[in-house]
Scaffold this motif. Structure first.
Motif, PDB file in Angstrom:
ATOM      1  N   PRO A 103     -47.665 -20.292  65.330  1.00 44.42           N
ATOM      2  CA  PRO A 103     -46.705 -20.146  66.431  1.00 44.42           C
ATOM      3  C   PRO A 103     -46.551 -18.691  66.868  1.00 44.42           C
ATOM      4  N   THR A 104     -46.285 -18.494  68.142  1.00 43.19           N
ATOM      5  CA  THR A 104     -45.700 -17.266  68.665  1.00 43.19           C
ATOM      6  C   THR A 104     -44.941 -17.704  69.912  1.00 43.19           C
ATOM      7  N   SER A 105     -43.640 -17.551  69.889  1.00 40.39           N
ATOM      8  CA  SER A 105     -42.833 -18.190  70.920  1.00 40.39           C
ATOM      9  C   SER A 105     -41.444 -17.582  70.979  1.00 40.39           C
ATOM     10  N   GLY A 106     -40.900 -17.579  72.196  1.00 41.40           N
ATOM     11  CA  GLY A 106     -39.499 -17.210  72.356  1.00 41.40           C
ATOM     12  C   GLY A 106     -38.562 -18.339  72.015  1.00 41.40           C
ATOM     13  N   GLY A 107     -39.114 -19.547  71.812  1.00 40.23           N
ATOM     14  CA  GLY A 107     -38.302 -20.697  71.444  1.00 40.23           C
ATOM     15  C   GLY A 107     -38.371 -21.808  72.479  1.00 40.23           C
ATOM     16  N   THR A 108     -37.247 -22.431  72.724  1.00 41.93           N
ATOM     17  CA  THR A 108     -37.159 -23.554  73.663  1.00 41.93           C
ATOM     18  C   THR A 108     -37.356 -23.071  75.100  1.00 41.93           C
ATOM     19  N   ARG A 109     -38.013 -23.890  75.918  1.00 38.11           N
ATOM     20  CA  ARG A 109     -38.209 -23.555  77.329  1.00 38.11           C
ATOM     21  C   ARG A 109     -36.914 -23.815  78.105  1.00 38.11           C
ATOM     22  N   MET A 110     -36.277 -22.736  78.486  1.00 36.34           N
ATOM     23  CA  MET A 110     -34.965 -22.821  79.126  1.00 36.34           C
ATOM     24  C   MET A 110     -35.002 -23.577  80.444  1.00 36.34           C
ATOM     25  N   GLN A 111     -36.137 -23.525  81.149  1.00 31.58           N
ATOM     26  CA  GLN A 111     -36.225 -24.208  82.443  1.00 31.58           C
ATOM     27  C   GLN A 111     -36.088 -25.727  82.309  1.00 31.58           C
ATOM     28  N   GLU A 112     -36.350 -26.255  81.106  1.00 33.40           N
ATOM     29  CA  GLU A 112     -36.247 -27.701  80.904  1.00 33.40           C
ATOM     30  C   GLU A 112     -34.980 -28.099  80.151  1.00 33.40           C
ATOM     31  N   GLY A 113     -34.242 -27.121  79.660  1.00 27.32           N
ATOM     32  CA  GLY A 113     -32.933 -27.395  79.086  1.00 27.32           C
ATOM     33  C   GLY A 113     -32.937 -28.190  77.805  1.00 27.32           C
ATOM     34  N   THR A 114     -31.933 -29.065  77.668  1.00 26.38           N
ATOM     35  CA  THR A 114     -31.691 -29.756  76.403  1.00 26.38           C
ATOM     36  C   THR A 114     -32.834 -30.681  76.012  1.00 26.38           C
ATOM     37  N   ILE A 115     -33.474 -31.325  76.986  1.00 27.05           N
ATOM     38  CA  ILE A 115     -34.567 -32.235  76.644  1.00 27.05           C
ATOM     39  C   ILE A 115     -35.706 -31.479  75.984  1.00 27.05           C
ATOM     40  N   ALA A 116     -35.893 -30.219  76.368  1.00 32.18           N
ATOM     41  CA  ALA A 116     -36.893 -29.382  75.699  1.00 32.18           C
ATOM     42  C   ALA A 116     -36.419 -29.000  74.296  1.00 32.18           C
ATOM     43  N   PHE A 117     -35.157 -28.706  74.187  1.00 30.24           N
ATOM     44  CA  PHE A 117     -34.572 -28.306  72.913  1.00 30.24           C
ATOM     45  C   PHE A 117     -34.797 -29.366  71.836  1.00 30.24           C
ATOM     46  N   VAL A 118     -34.566 -30.638  72.187  1.00 31.94           N
ATOM     47  CA  VAL A 118     -34.674 -31.695  71.177  1.00 31.94           C
ATOM     48  C   VAL A 118     -36.119 -32.062  70.864  1.00 31.94           C
ATOM     49  N   GLN A 119     -37.087 -31.474  71.564  1.00 32.99           N
ATOM     50  CA  GLN A 119     -38.490 -31.716  71.225  1.00 32.99           C
ATOM     51  C   GLN A 119     -38.813 -31.221  69.816  1.00 32.99           C
ATOM     52  N   MET A 120     -38.046 -30.220  69.353  1.00 36.32           N
ATOM     53  CA  MET A 120     -38.314 -29.685  68.022  1.00 36.32           C
ATOM     54  C   MET A 120     -38.141 -30.764  66.946  1.00 36.32           C
ATOM     55  N   VAL A 121     -37.301 -31.751  67.223  1.00 34.90           N
ATOM     56  CA  VAL A 121     -37.078 -32.825  66.261  1.00 34.90           C
ATOM     57  C   VAL A 121     -38.345 -33.642  66.072  1.00 34.90           C
ATOM     58  N   LYS A 122     -38.984 -34.005  67.167  1.00 31.37           N
ATOM     59  CA  LYS A 122     -40.178 -34.847  67.020  1.00 31.37           C
ATOM     60  C   LYS A 122     -41.357 -34.047  66.457  1.00 31.37           C
ATOM     61  N   ILE A 123     -41.409 -32.748  66.750  1.00 32.67           N
ATOM     62  CA  ILE A 123     -42.468 -31.926  66.156  1.00 32.67           C
ATOM     63  C   ILE A 123     -42.266 -31.843  64.647  1.00 32.67           C
ATOM     64  N   ALA A 124     -41.037 -31.539  64.232  1.00 32.87           N
ATOM     65  CA  ALA A 124     -40.745 -31.456  62.797  1.00 32.87           C
ATOM     66  C   ALA A 124     -41.008 -32.791  62.109  1.00 32.87           C
ATOM     67  N   GLY A 125     -40.673 -33.881  62.782  1.00 34.25           N
ATOM     68  CA  GLY A 125     -40.919 -35.202  62.214  1.00 34.25           C
ATOM     69  C   GLY A 125     -42.389 -35.476  62.005  1.00 34.25           C
ATOM     70  N   ALA A 126     -43.220 -35.095  62.973  1.00 34.27           N
ATOM     71  CA  ALA A 126     -44.664 -35.303  62.840  1.00 34.27           C
ATOM     72  C   ALA A 126     -45.234 -34.474  61.703  1.00 34.27           C
ATOM     73  N   VAL A 127     -44.765 -33.236  61.566  1.00 38.12           N
ATOM     74  CA  VAL A 127     -45.215 -32.387  60.472  1.00 38.12           C
ATOM     75  C   VAL A 127     -44.795 -32.983  59.131  1.00 38.12           C
ATOM     76  N   ALA A 128     -43.584 -33.507  59.059  1.00 43.68           N
ATOM     77  CA  ALA A 128     -43.108 -34.116  57.813  1.00 43.68           C
ATOM     78  C   ALA A 128     -43.974 -35.301  57.407  1.00 43.68           C
ATOM     79  N   VAL A 129     -44.377 -36.119  58.373  1.00 39.19           N
ATOM     80  CA  VAL A 129     -45.254 -37.260  58.079  1.00 39.19           C
ATOM     81  C   VAL A 129     -46.611 -36.767  57.574  1.00 39.19           C
ATOM     82  N   HIS A 130     -47.137 -35.726  58.198  1.00 39.49           N
ATOM     83  CA  HIS A 130     -48.415 -35.147  57.785  1.00 39.49           C
ATOM     84  C   HIS A 130     -48.344 -34.667  56.335  1.00 39.49           C
ATOM     85  N   LYS A 131     -47.271 -33.970  55.999  1.00 36.26           N
ATOM     86  CA  LYS A 131     -47.114 -33.453  54.639  1.00 36.26           C
ATOM     87  C   LYS A 131     -46.877 -34.585  53.637  1.00 36.26           C
ATOM     88  N   ALA A 132     -46.115 -35.591  54.048  1.00 35.05           N
ATOM     89  CA  ALA A 132     -45.844 -36.718  53.154  1.00 35.05           C
ATOM     90  C   ALA A 132     -47.115 -37.485  52.819  1.00 35.05           C
TER      91      ALA A 132
END
Length: 500
Positions: A103-132
């Motif tokens: 990663p290299t990022s400023g974080g959530t894309r502000m232009q898309e607001g909250t729907i962009a913010f909650v994308q981190m949940v599904k990314i973290a979930g996919a990584v958790a499944v990969h590790k599990a």
């Protein structure tokens, strides 16, 4: 100078081995101004989104890769970028590939607001499944990595390294100043400080991370590597004792305290594919411990133990050391690797801070985690084994001891102070308490004694090689046994302790 995503992939992967997995970004709702921003970002970055995904070869090993592009709207993650990341993680899991994310990022894309913010949940979930699923997830943080990216998939690596001088943190300095009217303290959100604080495992340029990633993936593959014994290697010694084992217990205690006695770092000089790790990953680090990935004579494992060189006076292992131990246990279980624990401690810390930060509860949790761990375990009583700090790393499927290794609830001087109110009776109590390796063998606490001829401090290299070979032999035998059988045998072993 920031490293672009393509530059990162070019330096990380073998030449001409990268294959893109990217499809055109999914369409998201966008205002005219945002559409214009996306168009400008594409021209500036030369990519169609803030992340590139695909696969390639890392020193001949097939890996999946995810690399952020900061030049595309500061590497910010919106719906399209998140979809690309999640699709890549899911594909890596389906293919059974290790995943390297940068990663290299400023974080959530502000232009898309909250729907962009909650994308981190599904990314973290996919990584958790990969590790599990038991597949490795390696992270290389680049400058900068901030906000929700660092607080999700940037912080979930089995191992995590960062680019030198990289800005890494949760709340960006500009946002902090806007909110609070003052500058954020200097030197906090810097890769080197996070390493010192136990948040990440190290700070490396890409060229070195490539070598480290290769070593790590070699170990994390879990596949034994047949290794022929080189010149000077001592064959494993099956004898459980030698003449030196007949010395009094107090003499073994004295010998175990010799300055020249080899410790865990000396053992690790004779293993292969060693990758040092650091800290709990949660902002704690204890320099009295050593944590690494390694191969013992070709057998892959996680290694954790006391560093005798790092224990000086009252500076001994504290609660952070035990939390780091539990990190090693979690890594071993998640990656389906054996765990090797090395005991060589003058005892856990006696301090106000240690008590308030939960030293005793952490000892209890370590013991409970070890006796129920779903992976083979080997403990090595290398030298001093004092108190709960030693007991926390003891309960394993196989327990080895050096001839002059010993285990006691307190150092003999402490036991003497309790019983006789002086330290003069320490030699007498050392004998009476049955703390020697030979006593522990007779009581079923230890399974095997690795000899010293007559004292490891007088033969540090030969002894270290002998111990490494013995550990490798135990790992080989444990790997051949079904896990259900190992668990049942471990339960029976500790249930019977002390019974006639």
């Amino acid at each position: 100078m920031r490293i672009s995503a393509r530059e990162l992939l070019g330096q990380l992967l073998d030449s001409d081995s990268y294959i893109s997995w990217d499809r055109p970004p999914v369409t998201v709702a966008a205002s005219p101004r945002y559409r214009e921003d996306l168009h400008k970002a594409e021209l500036a970055a030369g990519t169609d989104e803030a992340v590139l995904t695909g696969e390639g070869l890392l020193r001949g090993r097939r890996v999946a890769v995810i690399a952020c592009e900061f030049a595309f709207l500061a590497g910010s993650i919106g719906v399209a970028a998140a979809e690309r990341i999640v699709s890549a993680v899911e594909r890596a899991t389906e293919l059974g590939l290790p995943l390297v994310a940068s990663p290299t990022s400023g974080g959530t894309r502000m232009q898309e607001g909250t729907i962009a913010f909650v994308q981190m949940v599904k990314i973290a979930g996919a990584v958790a499944v990969h590790k599990a699923a038991g597949y490795p997830y390696l992270v290389y943080l680049r400058n900068p990595t901030m906000g929700g990216v660092f607080a999700s998939w940037g912080s979930l690596g089995h191992i995590t390294f960062a680019e030198p001088d990289a800005l890494i943190g949760f709340l960006g300095p500009r946002v902090y100043k806007a909110l609070y009217g003052r500058d954020f303290p200097e030197g906090v959100q810097v890769a080197e400080n996070l390493y010192r604080s136990g948040v990440i495992d190290g700070v490396l340029p890409v060229s070195v991370f490539r070598r480290i990633a290769h070593r790590a993936l070699s170990v994390l593959s879990g596949v034994p590597d047949p290794v022929a014994a080189g010149p000077g290697w001592a064959a494993p010694v099956r004898e459980t004792a030698n003449a030196a084992a007949d010395v009094p217990a107090w003499e073994s205690v004295r010998i175990s305290r010799r300055p020249g006695r080899p410790g865990i770092r000396d053992l690790l000089r004779h293993v292969t594919q060693r990758v040092p790790l650091s800290g709990t990953g949660q902002g704690e680090s204890d320099r009295t411990m050593v944590h690494a990935l390694a191969r013992f004579r070709g057998q892959p494992c996680i290694v954790f133990g006391h560093d005798r060189a790092g224990q000086q006076g009252e500076h001994t292992m504290g609660p952070a050391a035990l939390r780091e131990a539990r990190r090693s246990m979690a890594l071993a279980q998640e990656l389906r690797l054996p765990l090797v624990l090395v005991i060589d401690t003058v005892g856990a810390a006696l301090s106000k801070e240690a008590e308030e930060r939960g030293l005793a509860p952490e000892i209890a949790r370590c013991i409970a985690d070890l006796v129920t761990l779903d992976t083979p375990t080997v403990s090595v009583l290398l030298g001093q084994g004092t108190g709960g700090g030693a007991l926390a790393l003891l309960p394993a499927d196989r327990v080895l001891a050096a001839t002059h290794g010993w285990l006691a609830p307190l150092p003999p001087e402490g036991a003497s102070a309790i019983v006789y109110r002086d330290t003069d009776h320490a030699p007498e109590l050392a004998d009476a308490q049955g703390i020697r390796a030979t006593d522990l063998l007779a009581d079923g606490v230890v399974d095997r004694i690795v000899p010293e001829f007559p004292d490891a401090a007088d033969e540090p290299v030969d002894f270290a090689r002998r111990m490494v070979a013995a550990i490798a032999e135990e790992l080989t035998e444990l790997r051949a046994r079904p896990l259900d059988e190992i668990r049942a045998s471990r339960h029976t072993r500790y249930r019977r302790l002390g019974r006639p």
